[in-house]
Scaffold this active site. Structure first.
Site, mmCIF file in Angstrom:
data_model
loop_
_atom_site.group_PDB
_atom_site.id
_atom_site.type_symbol
_atom_site.label_atom_id
_atom_site.label_comp_id
_atom_site.label_asym_id
_atom_site.label_seq_id
_atom_site.Cartn_x
_atom_site.Cartn_y
_atom_site.Cartn_z
ATOM 1 C CG HIS A 302 -2.060 0.926 1.109
ATOM 2 N ND1 HIS A 302 -1.961 2.278 1.352
ATOM 3 C CD2 HIS A 302 -3.337 0.703 0.704
ATOM 4 C CE1 HIS A 302 -3.129 2.832 1.125
ATOM 5 N NE2 HIS A 302 -3.985 1.910 0.719
ATOM 6 C CG ASP A 359 -8.975 -4.167 -2.465
ATOM 7 O OD1 ASP A 359 -10.151 -4.142 -2.079
ATOM 8 O OD2 ASP A 359 -8.411 -3.226 -3.026
HETATM 9 N N1 ACO Z 1 4.147 -7.709 -4.908
HETATM 10 C C1 ACO Z 1 5.487 -7.707 -5.102
HETATM 11 N N2 ACO Z 1 6.271 -6.615 -4.990
HETATM 12 C C2 ACO Z 1 5.669 -5.451 -4.688
HETATM 13 C C3 ACO Z 1 4.275 -5.362 -4.476
HETATM 14 C C4 ACO Z 1 3.497 -6.548 -4.596
HETATM 15 N N3 ACO Z 1 2.178 -6.520 -4.399
HETATM 16 N N4 ACO Z 1 3.950 -4.097 -4.195
HETATM 17 C C5 ACO Z 1 5.099 -3.398 -4.223
HETATM 18 N N5 ACO Z 1 6.145 -4.217 -4.503
HETATM 19 C C6 ACO Z 1 7.568 -3.834 -4.546
HETATM 20 C C7 ACO Z 1 7.908 -3.060 -5.815
HETATM 21 O O1 ACO Z 1 8.328 -3.910 -6.840
HETATM 22 C C8 ACO Z 1 9.011 -2.165 -5.290
HETATM 23 O O2 ACO Z 1 10.178 -2.929 -5.187
HETATM 24 P P1 ACO Z 1 11.638 -2.252 -5.449
HETATM 25 O O3 ACO Z 1 11.804 -1.244 -4.346
HETATM 26 O O4 ACO Z 1 12.590 -3.388 -5.371
HETATM 27 O O5 ACO Z 1 11.568 -1.625 -6.804
HETATM 28 C C9 ACO Z 1 8.583 -1.814 -3.863
HETATM 29 O O6 ACO Z 1 7.791 -2.934 -3.462
HETATM 30 C C10 ACO Z 1 7.776 -0.540 -3.755
HETATM 31 O O7 ACO Z 1 6.665 -0.623 -4.670
HETATM 32 P P2 ACO Z 1 5.975 0.624 -5.383
HETATM 33 O O8 ACO Z 1 5.271 0.133 -6.598
HETATM 34 O O9 ACO Z 1 6.995 1.713 -5.542
HETATM 35 O O10 ACO Z 1 4.958 1.063 -4.265
HETATM 36 P P3 ACO Z 1 3.757 2.060 -4.482
HETATM 37 O O11 ACO Z 1 3.540 2.709 -3.174
HETATM 38 O O12 ACO Z 1 3.975 2.928 -5.672
HETATM 39 O O13 ACO Z 1 2.563 1.082 -4.856
HETATM 40 C C11 ACO Z 1 0.729 -0.397 -4.689
HETATM 41 C C12 ACO Z 1 1.571 0.677 -3.976
HETATM 42 C C13 ACO Z 1 0.237 0.125 -6.044
HETATM 43 C C14 ACO Z 1 -0.495 -0.698 -3.818
HETATM 44 C C15 ACO Z 1 1.607 -1.662 -4.881
HETATM 45 O O14 ACO Z 1 2.021 -2.170 -3.622
HETATM 46 C C16 ACO Z 1 0.885 -2.735 -5.677
HETATM 47 O O15 ACO Z 1 0.948 -2.744 -6.912
HETATM 48 N N6 ACO Z 1 0.170 -3.704 -4.985
HETATM 49 C C17 ACO Z 1 -0.604 -4.692 -5.660
HETATM 50 C C18 ACO Z 1 -1.941 -4.094 -6.118
HETATM 51 C C19 ACO Z 1 -2.898 -3.820 -4.976
HETATM 52 O O16 ACO Z 1 -3.097 -4.650 -4.089
HETATM 53 N N7 ACO Z 1 -3.531 -2.638 -4.995
HETATM 54 C C20 ACO Z 1 -4.545 -2.258 -4.008
HETATM 55 C C21 ACO Z 1 -4.101 -1.128 -3.175
HETATM 56 S S1 ACO Z 1 -5.293 -0.810 -1.905
HETATM 57 C C22 ACO Z 1 -6.495 0.085 -2.679
HETATM 58 O O17 ACO Z 1 -6.344 0.727 -3.668
HETATM 59 C C23 ACO Z 1 -7.805 0.018 -2.045
#
Ligand code: ACO
Length: 424
Positions: A302, A359
Site C-alpha cells: 500500500h 482487498d
Molecule cells: N508484490 C510484489 N512486490 C511489490 C508489491 C506486490 N504486491 N507491491 C510493491 N512491490 C515492490 C515493488 O516492486 C518495489 O520494489 P523495489 O523497491 O525493489 O523496486 C517496492 O515494493 C515498492 O513498490 P511501489 O510500486 O513503488 O509502491 P507504491 O507505493 O507505488 O505502490 C501499490 C503501492 C500500487 C499498492 C503496490 O504495492 C501494488 O501494486 N500492490 C498490488 C496491487 C494492490 O493490491 N492494490 C490495491 C491497493 S489498496 C487500494 O487501492 C484500495
C-alpha cells in the site's frame, strides 16, 4: 509562525509551514515558483499534499484510519453504513431523528427515471458493470439540475447516495439477462441492494441478515481513504466546477484500475490461478520477488500503510466468522492464508513493508455472499461514495479553492524547425 528554509543556487527562500491537528507537517510551496522559478517534482504525488482536509486521518506507520476522528475499528463494530455516510458527508454523527430522516430521504429517491432503463438495454450483454456504473452516473447530470444552489446540491447528494445501489444492481441484472428488480422501501440500505441483486420475480427471496450486516461493514471499511487516486480525481474534476455527477463518474473510472479498486478482483483471479496451478503458493511468492517478472502479489502493499492496513485486520477476522456462520468452505481462503503466511516469512516483503491490504480478503467475503467477481469494484464504489461526496463538498467550500492545475518539467525536444513531408 514556523517556516522551512530552502536554498537553490543563489536563492534562499523561507517557506510557510502548516501543522495539522495530528502533528503532520506540510511545507507551503505556493509561492516557490514566483520566488525562485523552480517547482517541486514528485511523480505519483507521494509527498505532495493537495489540500487541507478535516475528513479522514491516516497514520500509515501506526496503521491508524479515522473518519472525522472516529477509528475504523470503532465504526466497523458499532455504526451502520448510513450513519458513517452521514458522518462523512455532514461532518458529525446523526441524532436518531436525523438518521431516520436521512434514511427515508434515501429510500424515497432510490428509483431510477424509467427512461434510464433504455440506457442499460443499449449495452452489450457482457458489459463490465463498472463501465455501466460510471456512464450511468455521468448520465444523471442530464436528468437533474447541476446543483448550483444549496437546496439543489443537497438533493443531488441524496439522489446519488440513493440511486447508486440501484444502478449497480441493474447493471448486474443486465449482465446476466434477468429482469430488473425495483428498490423496496421497507428494506434497509444493504438489504435493499441485495434484494435487487438476487431476487427474481418468480420466487420469494429473503435477504440473509448476516449477509446484509457483513455488506454494511464492508461498505464502512471502504467509505473514505483521504487523497487516494479516485478521490483526488473527484476533487480535480470538481475543481473546474464540473457538477457532482460528472465528478463522481470520473472517480468511479479512476477506481476501476487494478492498482486501485480493481485489486479485489485481481486478488481472486490470482488465487484462482494459484489453485488451478496445483496450489503451489511458494512458487508465486517467489515469482513476485523476481524482478524479471512483472507478477505482483495482488492485495499486498500500500502506498500509505507501511505496517499494516487496519481495514485488512477487520476484514480478516470478519472473513473467518462469516464463512463459518454461512457454512461456506472456500479453498481460496486456505490459499490466501497460506500465501500471507509464506510471503510474510520472506525478507523481500518484510523489508519493503508489503502487507495484505483491504482487498486481500474482501473478495473472499464477497464470493461467500454470492457477489460475482465482476461486481467487486462496483461494491467498492458504493462504499466509497460518501467519502467522494464529502471530499468534493470540502473542495467546493474551500474559500481558497482554485482549479487543480499541476505543472511539469518538460523533457522533450527543444525547439525544432518545421520539416515538409517530402523531406522527412
Ligand atoms: N508484490 C510484489 N512486490 C511489490 C508489491 C506486490 N504486491 N507491491 C510493491 N512491490 C515492490 C515493488 O516492486 C518495489 O520494489 P523495489 O523497491 O525493489 O523496486 C517496492 O515494493 C515498492 O513498490 P511501489 O510500486 O513503488 O509502491 P507504491 O507505493 O507505488 O505502490 C501499490 C503501492 C500500487 C499498492 C503496490 O504495492 C501494488 O501494486 N500492490 C498490488 C496491487 C494492490 O493490491 N492494490 C490495491 C491497493 S489498496 C487500494 O487501492 C484500495
Amino acid at each position: 509562525m514556523k517556516t522551512a528554509k530552502l536554498t537553490l543556487d543563489d536563492w534562499a527562500v523561507e517557506l510557510p509551514v502548516t501543522v495539522g491537528s495530528e502533528g503532520e507537517v506540510g511545507i507551503g510551496i505556493q509561492k516557490l515558483r514566483a520566488q525562485t522559478g523552480a517547482i517541486t517534482l514528485d511523480s505519483g504525488y507521494g509527498n505532495t499534499g493537495s489540500c487541507e482536509s478535516e475528513i479522514t486521518f491516516i497514520d500509515g506507520e501506526k496503521g491508524i484510519l479515522r473518519y472525522r476522528g472516529y477509528s475504523i475499528e470503532d465504526l466497523a463494530q458499532n455504526a451502520t453504513f448510513l450513519e458513517v455516510a452521514y458522518l462523512l458527508v455532514f461532518g458529525k454523527l446523526p441524532s436518531e431523528d436525523q438518521l431516520s430522516g436521512f434514511n427515508s430521504e434515501l429510500t424515497k429517491h432510490s428509483l431510477l427515471h424509467e427512461d434510464m432503463k433504455k440506457f442499460f438495454e443499449g449495452y452489450p450483454p457482457n458489459a463490465p458493470p463498472m463501465s455501466v456504473l460510471s456512464t450511468i452516473v455521468a448520465s444523471l447530470s442530464a436528468y437533474y439540475a447541476p446543483g448550483e444552489n444549496e437546496a439543489e446540491l443537497q438533493l443531488n447528494i441524496v439522489r446519488l447516495l440513493a440511486k447508486l445501489k440501484t444502478v449497480a444492481a441493474f447493471s448486474y441484472k443486465k449482465s446476466i439477462g434477468q429482469p430488473y428488480i425495483y428498490p423496496r422501501n421497507d428494506l434497509g440500505y444493504c438489504a435493499d441492494f441485495l434484494h435487487m441483486m438476487f431476487a427474481v420475480p418468480s420466487e420469494d427471496y429473503t435477504v440473509s441478515p448476516l449477509v446484509a450486516k457483513t455488506l454494511d461493514m464492508l461498505l464502512i471499511l471502504h467509505a473514505d481513504h483521504e487523497q487516494n487516486c479516485s478521490t483526488s480525481t473527484v476533487r480535480m474534476v470538481g475543481s473546474s466546477d464540473a457538477n457532482l455527477f460528472a465528478s463522481i463518474s470520473a472517480g468511479i473510472s479512476a477506481l476501476s484500475g487494478p492498482l486501485h479498486g480493481g485489486a479485489n478482483t485481481a486478488v481472486i483471479n490470482m488465487l484462482e490461478k494459484i489453485q488451478a496451478d496445483g496450489g503451489n503458493v511458494r512458487k508465486y511468492v517467489e515469482l513476485a520477488q523476481d524482478k524479471t517478472s512483472d507478477f505482483r502479489l495482488m492485495g499486498f502493499g500500500h502506498r500509505v500503510y507501511k505496517n499494516f492496513d487496519p481495514r485488512a485486520r477487520v476484514i480478516k477476522d470478519l472473513t473467518h466468522s462469516v464463512l463459518e456462520e454461512l457454512g461456506v468452505d472456500d479453498p481460496l481462503l486456505d490459499i490466501a492464508l497460506k500465501l500471507e503466511r509464506i510471503a510474510l516469512e520472506e525478507d523481500y516483503f518484510v523489508d519493503r513493508k508489503l502487507y495484505p491490504n483491504v482487498d486481500f480478503y474482501s473478495g473472499i467475503l464477497y464470493r461467500a455472499m454470492g457477489i460475482p467477481t465482476n461486481m467487486f469494484t462496483v461494491m467498492f464504489s458504493i462504499g466509497r461514495l460518501p467519502g467522494w461526496i464529502a471530499q468534493w463538498m470540502e473542495m467546493k467550500n474551500d474559500p481558497g479553492k482554485r482549479i487543480y492545475r499541476p505543472r511539469q518539467i518538460y523533457t522533450g525536444p527543444t525547439e525544432q524547425k518545421w520539416v515538409s513531408i517530402d523531406d522527412r
